[in-house]
Design a protein around this motif. Structure first.
Motif, short mmCIF file in Angstrom:
data_model
loop_
_atom_site.label_atom_id
_atom_site.label_comp_id
_atom_site.label_asym_id
_atom_site.label_seq_id
_atom_site.Cartn_x
_atom_site.Cartn_y
_atom_site.Cartn_z
N ARG A 21 0.82 -1.09 0.08
CA ARG A 21 -0.12 -0.12 0.09
C ARG A 21 0.79 1.35 -0.02
NH1 ARG A 21 -5.21 1.48 0.75
NH2 ARG A 21 -5.60 -0.67 1.04
N VAL A 22 0.31 2.32 -0.66
CA VAL A 22 1.11 3.60 -0.67
C VAL A 22 0.19 4.36 0.31
CG1 VAL A 22 1.76 5.45 -1.93
CG2 VAL A 22 2.15 3.27 -2.67
N LEU A 23 0.81 4.98 1.24
CA LEU A 23 0.17 5.86 2.41
C LEU A 23 0.13 7.37 1.86
CD1 LEU A 23 1.79 4.30 5.78
CD2 LEU A 23 -0.51 4.12 4.48
N SER A 24 1.17 7.66 1.39
CA SER A 24 1.35 9.12 0.41
C SER A 24 2.56 9.16 -0.43
CB SER A 24 1.71 10.30 1.60
OG SER A 24 2.91 9.74 2.30
N LEU A 25 2.41 10.19 -1.26
CA LEU A 25 3.22 10.22 -2.50
C LEU A 25 3.19 11.64 -2.64
CD1 LEU A 25 3.99 7.91 -5.33
CD2 LEU A 25 3.58 10.33 -5.60
N GLU A 26 4.21 12.25 -2.77
CA GLU A 26 4.37 13.67 -3.50
C GLU A 26 5.43 13.65 -4.51
OE1 GLU A 26 5.79 18.19 -1.75
OE2 GLU A 26 5.22 16.60 -0.42
N LEU A 27 5.05 13.97 -5.79
CA LEU A 27 5.93 13.92 -6.89
C LEU A 27 6.96 14.70 -6.81
CD1 LEU A 27 2.55 14.28 -9.58
CD2 LEU A 27 3.82 12.14 -8.76
N ASN A 28 7.81 14.26 -7.40
CA ASN A 28 9.30 14.86 -7.24
C ASN A 28 9.80 15.06 -5.94
OD1 ASN A 28 9.72 15.66 -10.04
ND2 ASN A 28 7.84 16.76 -9.79
N LYS A 29 9.30 14.27 -4.79
CA LYS A 29 9.73 14.30 -3.57
C LYS A 29 10.08 13.08 -2.77
CE LYS A 29 9.61 17.44 0.44
NZ LYS A 29 9.05 18.43 1.11
N GLU A 30 8.83 12.72 -2.27
CA GLU A 30 8.77 11.43 -1.43
C GLU A 30 7.68 10.48 -1.65
OE1 GLU A 30 9.32 12.97 2.48
OE2 GLU A 30 7.27 13.77 2.73
N ILE A 31 7.89 9.18 -1.04
CA ILE A 31 6.68 8.12 -0.80
C ILE A 31 6.91 7.69 0.36
CG2 ILE A 31 8.20 6.60 -1.89
CD1 ILE A 31 5.50 5.46 -3.30
N VAL A 32 5.72 7.33 1.00
CA VAL A 32 5.49 6.50 2.24
C VAL A 32 4.73 5.20 1.73
CG1 VAL A 32 5.02 6.33 4.75
CG2 VAL A 32 5.91 8.46 3.62
N ALA A 33 5.25 4.14 2.06
CA ALA A 33 4.64 2.88 1.56
C ALA A 33 4.62 1.91 2.71
CB ALA A 33 4.95 2.55 0.31
N VAL A 34 4.03 0.81 2.58
CA VAL A 34 3.87 -0.12 3.36
C VAL A 34 3.89 -1.48 2.82
CG1 VAL A 34 2.08 -1.62 5.16
CG2 VAL A 34 2.05 0.80 4.96
N LYS A 35 4.90 -2.30 3.64
CA LYS A 35 5.04 -3.83 3.38
C LYS A 35 4.50 -4.54 4.37
CE LYS A 35 6.33 -7.94 1.88
NZ LYS A 35 5.12 -8.84 1.64
N ASN A 36 3.36 -5.43 4.71
CA ASN A 36 3.12 -6.30 5.56
C ASN A 36 3.64 -7.44 5.57
OD1 ASN A 36 0.93 -4.39 6.72
ND2 ASN A 36 -0.37 -4.82 4.77
N VAL A 37 4.38 -7.63 6.58
CA VAL A 37 5.24 -9.05 6.70
C VAL A 37 4.52 -10.20 7.33
CG1 VAL A 37 7.47 -9.90 7.27
CG2 VAL A 37 7.23 -7.37 6.80
N THR A 38 4.32 -11.24 6.60
CA THR A 38 3.47 -12.29 7.00
C THR A 38 4.37 -13.72 7.11
OG1 THR A 38 2.60 -13.15 5.26
CG2 THR A 38 1.42 -11.10 6.27
N ILE A 39 4.17 -14.55 7.98
CA ILE A 39 4.62 -15.86 8.18
C ILE A 39 4.67 -16.57 6.87
CG2 ILE A 39 2.79 -17.13 9.06
CD1 ILE A 39 6.77 -17.36 9.83
N ASN A 40 3.44 -16.08 6.06
CA ASN A 40 3.50 -16.86 4.62
C ASN A 40 4.55 -16.33 3.31
OD1 ASN A 40 1.11 -18.18 5.38
ND2 ASN A 40 -0.14 -16.51 5.08
#
Length: 145
Positions: A21-40
């Motif tokens: 998932r991407v929580l926020s994105l500012e073009l030409n600047k930054e991104i905040v994203a998510v990786k959910n880590v599961t046992i699978n």
């Protein structure tokens, strides 16, 4: 940005999509994203069977995938079969804490500079507000011959 839109901006597919998932994105600047880590995750049975830990190189890969999404969105384009977005280098990579099943990686990546088609980023991965990995990365979009 949900996984359906993310797949429009990443050439990767299962089992190598490392951004959920991407929580926020500012073009030409930054991104905040998510990786959910599961046992699978497919790497856990071998890394390590009795104490599963996410490989550090895959944490950096997750940061690079977030960087790719930021870059494609910034360029106003999407991956296609005529080019590949390559990792060109990594500097100052540090792993500070292990990442385990059940953790949620917050991927923060900012564009440091773009010079002659080479994108340079600063990234950090966090779990519960603590930095677990950081890296400076370089990527380049190259035409496929």
């Amino acid at each position: 940005m949900d996984i359906h839109e993310i797949l429009n901006y990443l050439p990767h597919r299962y089992p190598f999509v490392l951004v959920d998932r991407v929580l926020s994105l500012e073009l030409n600047k930054e991104i905040v994203a998510v990786k959910n880590v599961t046992i699978n995750e497919p790497f856990f049975p071998g890394h390590f069977p009795y104490h599963p830990v996410m490989p550090g190189v895959l944490i950096v890969e997750a940061l690079a995938q977030a960087a790719a999404i930021l870059s494609f969105k910034t360029m106003g384009t999407k991956p296609n079969d005529k080019s590949v977005y390559y990792f060109a280098g990594m500097d100052n990579v540090r792993f500070k804490k292990p990442v385990s099943p059940g953790d949620q990686l917050i991927l923060k990546v900012s564009i440091d500079r773009i010079l002659r088609g080479i994108w340079r980023y600063k990234g950090e991965a966090l779990v519960d507000g603590a930095v677990v990995a950081e890296a400076e990365m370089m990527c380049i979009l190259k035409a496929i011959d």
